[in-house]
Write a protein that holds these residues in place. Structure first.
Motif, PDB file in Angstrom:
ATOM      1  N   TYR A 186       0.824  -1.215   0.000  1.00  0.00           N
ATOM      2  CA  TYR A 186       0.000   0.000   0.000  1.00  0.00           C
ATOM      3  C   TYR A 186       0.853   1.259   0.000  1.00  0.00           C
ATOM      4  O   TYR A 186       0.367   2.346   0.184  1.00  0.00           O
ATOM      5  CB  TYR A 186      -0.901   0.014   1.239  1.00  0.00           C
ATOM      6  CG  TYR A 186      -1.913  -1.092   1.248  1.00  0.00           C
ATOM      7  CD1 TYR A 186      -3.132  -0.930   0.601  1.00  0.00           C
ATOM      8  CD2 TYR A 186      -1.638  -2.296   1.871  1.00  0.00           C
ATOM      9  CE1 TYR A 186      -4.067  -1.951   0.590  1.00  0.00           C
ATOM     10  CE2 TYR A 186      -2.565  -3.326   1.866  1.00  0.00           C
ATOM     11  CZ  TYR A 186      -3.773  -3.146   1.221  1.00  0.00           C
ATOM     12  OH  TYR A 186      -4.692  -4.161   1.207  1.00  0.00           O
ATOM     13  N   ARG A 187       2.135   1.089  -0.123  1.00  0.00           N
ATOM     14  CA  ARG A 187       3.019   2.231   0.031  1.00  0.00           C
ATOM     15  C   ARG A 187       3.471   2.808  -1.296  1.00  0.00           C
ATOM     16  O   ARG A 187       3.313   3.990  -1.562  1.00  0.00           O
ATOM     17  CB  ARG A 187       4.245   1.822   0.853  1.00  0.00           C
ATOM     18  CG  ARG A 187       5.259   2.926   1.031  1.00  0.00           C
ATOM     19  CD  ARG A 187       6.509   2.416   1.713  1.00  0.00           C
ATOM     20  NE  ARG A 187       6.243   2.020   3.091  1.00  0.00           N
ATOM     21  CZ  ARG A 187       6.900   1.067   3.739  1.00  0.00           C
ATOM     22  NH1 ARG A 187       7.857   0.400   3.115  1.00  0.00           N
ATOM     23  NH2 ARG A 187       6.614   0.773   4.983  1.00  0.00           N
ATOM     24  N   GLU A 199       8.719   5.556   5.923  1.00  0.00           N
ATOM     25  CA  GLU A 199       8.400   5.805   4.517  1.00  0.00           C
ATOM     26  C   GLU A 199       8.337   7.299   4.239  1.00  0.00           C
ATOM     27  O   GLU A 199       8.075   8.099   5.133  1.00  0.00           O
ATOM     28  CB  GLU A 199       7.051   5.162   4.168  1.00  0.00           C
ATOM     29  CG  GLU A 199       5.903   5.696   5.022  1.00  0.00           C
ATOM     30  CD  GLU A 199       4.546   5.091   4.684  1.00  0.00           C
ATOM     31  OE1 GLU A 199       4.508   3.927   4.269  1.00  0.00           O
ATOM     32  OE2 GLU A 199       3.541   5.812   4.826  1.00  0.00           O
ATOM     33  N   TRP A 200       8.636   7.674   2.996  1.00  0.00           N
ATOM     34  CA  TRP A 200       8.543   9.065   2.576  1.00  0.00           C
ATOM     35  C   TRP A 200       7.996   9.129   1.145  1.00  0.00           C
ATOM     36  O   TRP A 200       8.155   8.166   0.382  1.00  0.00           O
ATOM     37  CB  TRP A 200       9.920   9.735   2.598  1.00  0.00           C
ATOM     38  CG  TRP A 200      10.495   9.879   3.966  1.00  0.00           C
ATOM     39  CD1 TRP A 200      10.334  10.936   4.821  1.00  0.00           C
ATOM     40  CD2 TRP A 200      11.329   8.940   4.656  1.00  0.00           C
ATOM     41  NE1 TRP A 200      11.009  10.696   6.009  1.00  0.00           N
ATOM     42  CE2 TRP A 200      11.629   9.492   5.935  1.00  0.00           C
ATOM     43  CE3 TRP A 200      11.862   7.686   4.338  1.00  0.00           C
ATOM     44  CZ2 TRP A 200      12.425   8.840   6.872  1.00  0.00           C
ATOM     45  CZ3 TRP A 200      12.644   7.030   5.269  1.00  0.00           C
ATOM     46  CH2 TRP A 200      12.920   7.599   6.511  1.00  0.00           C
ATOM     47  N   ARG A 254      11.377   2.182   0.783  1.00  0.00           N
ATOM     48  CA  ARG A 254      10.878   3.270   1.642  1.00  0.00           C
ATOM     49  C   ARG A 254      10.093   4.302   0.849  1.00  0.00           C
ATOM     50  O   ARG A 254       9.427   5.161   1.402  1.00  0.00           O
ATOM     51  CB  ARG A 254      12.037   4.016   2.357  1.00  0.00           C
ATOM     52  CG  ARG A 254      12.923   3.206   3.302  1.00  0.00           C
ATOM     53  CD  ARG A 254      12.175   2.446   4.318  1.00  0.00           C
ATOM     54  NE  ARG A 254      11.958   1.072   3.875  1.00  0.00           N
ATOM     55  CZ  ARG A 254      11.047   0.242   4.375  1.00  0.00           C
ATOM     56  NH1 ARG A 254      10.255   0.655   5.329  1.00  0.00           N
ATOM     57  NH2 ARG A 254      10.901  -0.977   3.921  1.00  0.00           N
ATOM     58  N   ALA A 255      10.236   4.277  -0.488  1.00  0.00           N
ATOM     59  CA  ALA A 255       9.687   5.345  -1.325  1.00  0.00           C
ATOM     60  C   ALA A 255       8.228   5.111  -1.680  1.00  0.00           C
ATOM     61  O   ALA A 255       7.849   4.013  -2.068  1.00  0.00           O
ATOM     62  CB  ALA A 255      10.509   5.466  -2.599  1.00  0.00           C
ATOM     63  N   LYS A 256       7.424   6.150  -1.537  1.00  0.00           N
ATOM     64  CA  LYS A 256       6.016   6.037  -1.918  1.00  0.00           C
ATOM     65  C   LYS A 256       5.814   6.453  -3.367  1.00  0.00           C
ATOM     66  O   LYS A 256       5.311   5.674  -4.168  1.00  0.00           O
ATOM     67  CB  LYS A 256       5.159   6.923  -1.010  1.00  0.00           C
ATOM     68  CG  LYS A 256       5.084   6.397   0.408  1.00  0.00           C
ATOM     69  CD  LYS A 256       4.643   7.466   1.394  1.00  0.00           C
ATOM     70  CE  LYS A 256       3.140   7.548   1.504  1.00  0.00           C
ATOM     71  NZ  LYS A 256       2.757   8.456   2.619  1.00  0.00           N
ATOM     72  N   VAL A 310       6.207  20.399  -2.271  1.00  0.00           N
ATOM     73  CA  VAL A 310       6.396  19.199  -1.442  1.00  0.00           C
ATOM     74  C   VAL A 310       7.012  19.621  -0.110  1.00  0.00           C
ATOM     75  O   VAL A 310       8.054  20.276  -0.096  1.00  0.00           O
ATOM     76  CB  VAL A 310       7.341  18.191  -2.135  1.00  0.00           C
ATOM     77  CG1 VAL A 310       7.499  16.939  -1.271  1.00  0.00           C
ATOM     78  CG2 VAL A 310       6.827  17.836  -3.513  1.00  0.00           C
ATOM     79  N   PRO A 311       6.378  19.294   1.006  1.00  0.00           N
ATOM     80  CA  PRO A 311       6.977  19.648   2.299  1.00  0.00           C
ATOM     81  C   PRO A 311       8.295  18.892   2.489  1.00  0.00           C
ATOM     82  O   PRO A 311       8.416  17.740   2.072  1.00  0.00           O
ATOM     83  CB  PRO A 311       5.948  19.156   3.324  1.00  0.00           C
ATOM     84  CG  PRO A 311       4.707  18.867   2.553  1.00  0.00           C
ATOM     85  CD  PRO A 311       5.110  18.577   1.152  1.00  0.00           C
ATOM     86  N   LEU A 312       9.244  19.556   3.121  1.00  0.00           N
ATOM     87  CA  LEU A 312      10.563  18.941   3.317  1.00  0.00           C
ATOM     88  C   LEU A 312      10.491  17.603   4.037  1.00  0.00           C
ATOM     89  O   LEU A 312      11.242  16.685   3.741  1.00  0.00           O
ATOM     90  CB  LEU A 312      11.458  19.891   4.125  1.00  0.00           C
ATOM     91  CG  LEU A 312      12.334  20.868   3.364  1.00  0.00           C
ATOM     92  CD1 LEU A 312      13.207  21.640   4.337  1.00  0.00           C
ATOM     93  CD2 LEU A 312      13.208  20.128   2.344  1.00  0.00           C
ATOM     94  N   ASN A 313       9.597  17.512   4.990  1.00  0.00           N
ATOM     95  CA  ASN A 313       9.573  16.281   5.790  1.00  0.00           C
ATOM     96  C   ASN A 313       8.971  15.082   5.057  1.00  0.00           C
ATOM     97  O   ASN A 313       8.855  14.003   5.615  1.00  0.00           O
ATOM     98  CB  ASN A 313       8.874  16.515   7.128  1.00  0.00           C
ATOM     99  CG  ASN A 313       7.426  16.892   6.961  1.00  0.00           C
ATOM    100  OD1 ASN A 313       6.910  16.964   5.834  1.00  0.00           O
ATOM    101  ND2 ASN A 313       6.754  17.142   8.074  1.00  0.00           N
TER     102      ASN A 313
END
Length: 675
Positions: free
Chosen positions: A287-288, A550-551, A589-591, A349-352
DNA sequence: TGACGAGGTGATTCG
DNA sequence: CACCTCGTCA
């Protein structure tokens, strides 16, 4: 009332409602593993279990805290009281209570790696093994060998043969050193990280009463990241569940990245054999990430030598392919990544939501400089911890001595603050203090007159502060004040370090007991020095520390042979396989977007020792071995200047000429040497 | 004999 | 950045 069926997919649902007996959940990356555990906690509580009857063992404290918070959100506050934490912190709790059985008093101290190394160093000095003619392993290496033996059950000999063959003749001495190290810890009421696990296992194995009491108390046991448990943890898990045998282990063999700590993903395979009638549930829907990213990550893991079939799929469509870009060198890479990040923030895109991942902490050095120059705020995870920097260790040593007046290692460290007092004298004085006692030393025969006054003053402070019953911050504040008297002499860069001392004060503010504070910062060392870290910042992280997170946008940098995989792993197939899984963990980790960069030039010395002599600096084998790379990823050359035309691999037609050139260069070398 | 600064080097990864 | 080695000085 929670509608579990609606909130979860069929497999997740099954994993949640199956609360009788053993269950193994094989959960692929991004398959909602955490969600499943969170709902399971809620489900168990909703169906009548007391929170204290549930044990949730996770990889980090943060992870268990997060799960409890989320469970509390969907159900109610009761979920906050679930028993849990890491194996180490759980062991700590149990051993504070029952450690007496093993000959420890309940106020034992936990030593971190640096302390352990210091003790090894001390014993090495005693055994006169530090002579330079003798090529004896360094303290860190000795500790690695001991620890690996503890965590895998392998003998010293076996480990040395495999990993440090150059020290094969020292096996006997290492064994001696190891037993002296154990005796030292016993005598001083100390446990290192391994001891926590070993002693917990010992208790559970040898003490029927304790094992039965505990495993009766925990009606339901859940273990997360089971692929990263070692054999001791696996046995602990089984024993703690031995009475009720209601247990869920969750893991993913493709994400096992802690074998250096003795983790063995075979634990996953063993689990169903140990618990008969164990149910196995697989979570394969991701789902990521977008499907293009999954296509890429599936390719990485496809090349794994040992794998267990599991094909992740996603329903998230996207036309954006992963990007592979090449940079001229580390500086070029830092610039390119910074520019890309700026572009993303311009797009809103927010930095976080962005992270930059790397194999080893120092790989981000140049990037950090570039980010600072461009005023992009970031938080860095992994690498040197706050408590591992030397000024913090100084201060903590003082606190440790206040807590335990005969903490030898800490005494040595503190005494060295005095100008003119070095290693040898410190050891002598510390020996006297911890054997004869400081009171006696002060009041009677004092051999080093020179330092009498200062030690007397220090002694008074320590006595004073250990009687301080009020607030812990009073102790830390006074300790900081005293330490600051030496601080400026000790460090040229004291200004930079000085903020951290304030941070220690703030950290201690939440505590009332010095012992608990010291235990906590050892078991769960704070990562970042500035306390004002907020979640708005860009994240830089080692891959290990990015586990489970995840980011939206993930960069992986320096994806070159020698960096990722790390040069040390070239010596064994197994290590190399672990590096591959590491790259897999990073990529998953990448969405939405995955951007991988490799370097065209760099220091090939880094890994040439492990490869044939003329090895060139090259992109990671994990990239080059993917045959369909062109189809599943976009390639980008560095836009930076003409330098980017540099070839990382010499074209064939130039090979002969290169030889001529090199030969000439070598022939003239002597002229310049004698110049 | 021990303290200490200078200078070089080489870096996993974590509880 | 931390560690190791070496030379110098007290």
């Amino acid at each position: 009332m929670i509608d579990y069926k609606k909130e979860l997919n069929p497999n997740q649902y099954e994993a949640v409602i199956n609360t009788q007996g053993a269950q193994l959940v094989i959960a692929g990356a991004g398959s909602g593993k955490t969600r499943t555990l969170v709902y399971k906690v809620a489900y168990l509580v909703e169906n009548g279990l007391m929170p204290s009857e549930i044990l949730l063992l996770t990889f980090s404290r943060k992870a268990s805290q997060e799960m409890m918070d989320r469970a509390a959100e969907i159900l109610d506050k009761r979920c906050m009281n679930v028993s849990g934490g890491t194996f180490h912190s759980f062991a700590n709790q149990v051993l504070r209570k029952y450690g007496r059985v093993l000959g420890y008093s309940s106020n034992f101290s936990i030593i971190d790696r640096a302390d352990a190394e210091e003790i090894i160093n001390l014993i090495r000095g005693e055994l006169k093994l530090n002579k330079k003619e003798r090529n004896f392993p360094k303290k860190g290496t000795v500790l690695n060998i001991i620890s690996k033996s503890n965590n895998t059950g392998k003998s010293f000999l076996e480990i040395i043969e495999n990993e440090y063959p150059q020290f094969i003749d020292e096996e006997e001495v290492i064994t001696k050193l190891s037993s002296m190290y154990s005796k030292y810890k016993q005598a001083n009421n100390l446990m290192d990280y391994d001891d926590l696990l070993i002693n917990l296992l010992k208790l559970l194995k040898n003490e029927d009463v304790i094992r039965t009491t505990l495993s009766d108390q925990y009606k339901y046991v859940m273990v997360d990241e089971y692929q990263d448990t070692n054999i001791i943890q696996a046995e602990i898990t089984c024993l703690i569940a031995s009475v009720n045998q209601n247990i869920t282990a969750v893991g993913d063999d493709a994400q096992s990245i802690y074998s250096f700590r003795g983790a063995n993903f075979k634990n996953i395979m063993m689990f169903p054999k140990i618990f008969k009638e164990c149910k196995i549930v697989k979570l394969e829907q991701n789902y990521r990430s977008t499907q293009p990213i999954l296509n890429f990550t599936n390719e990485i893991i496809k090349n794994a030598k040992e794998k267990y079939c599991k094909q992740l799929y996603s329903e998230i469509e996207s036309s954006t392919l992963p990007t592979i870009l090449s940079a001229f060198d580390v500086y070029d890479q830092a610039k390119i990544i910074t520019k890309k990040i700026e572009k993303f923030t311009e797009q809103g895109v927010p930095l976080n939501k962005i992270a930059v991942l790397f194999r080893s902490a120092y790989h981000s050095n140049e990037l950090e400089v570039e980010l600072k120059g461009n005023h992009i705020p970031y938080d860095k995870y992994g690498g040197l911890k706050f408590t591992e920097s030397s000024h913090i260790k100084d201060l903590v040593s003082l606190l440790k001595v206040i807590h335990n007046h005969s903490d030898f290692i800490s005494w040595v460290r503190i005494l060295k603050w005095f100008p003119g007092l070095g290693e040898k004298t410190a050891i002598k004085l510390a020996t006297d203090i911890t054997t004869i006692g400081i009171n006696e030393l002060i009041s009677s025969k004092f051999s080093k007159k020179k330092f009498y006054e200062r030690i007397n003053e220090l002694h008074k402070l320590i006595i004073n502060l250990s009687e301080e019953k009020d607030k812990l911050t009073n102790i830390t504040s006074k300790a900081v004040k005293y330490y600051k008297g030496f601080f400026k002499e000790l460090y040229d860069d004291y200004r930079r370090r000085s903020n951290d001392l304030e941070t220690i004060k703030e950290l201690s503010d939440k505590y009332s007991s010095l012992e608990v504070f010291l235990t906590d910062i050892t078991l769960d060392p704070p990562q970042i020095s500035s306390k004002q870290t907020n979640s708005e910042n860009l994240v830089l992280s080692t891959i290990h520390s990015a586990k489970g997170l995840e980011w939206d946008i993930v960069f992986i940098i320096s994806v070159n042979n020698g960096y990722m995989p790390d040069n040390r792993s070239f010596s064994s197939q197994e290590d190399l396989e672990e590096e591959r899984r590491l790259f897999y963990v990073a990529s998953t980790r990448a969405k939405n977007e995955l951007i991988i960069s490799y370097l065209q030039t760099g220091n090939s010395r880094r890994y040439s020792a492990y490869l044939e002599e003329d090895a060139t600096f090259a992109p990671s084998m994990f990239l080059t071995e993917i045959e369909e790379l062109e189809e599943i990823a976009n390639k980008e050359e560095s836009e930076n200047s003409s330098e980017s035309k540099y070839f990382h691999k010499l074209p064939d037609k130039l090979a002969e000429k290169a030889k001529v050139s090199k030969k000439f260069m070598e022939s003239i070398e002597s002229y310049f040497q004698n110049y």
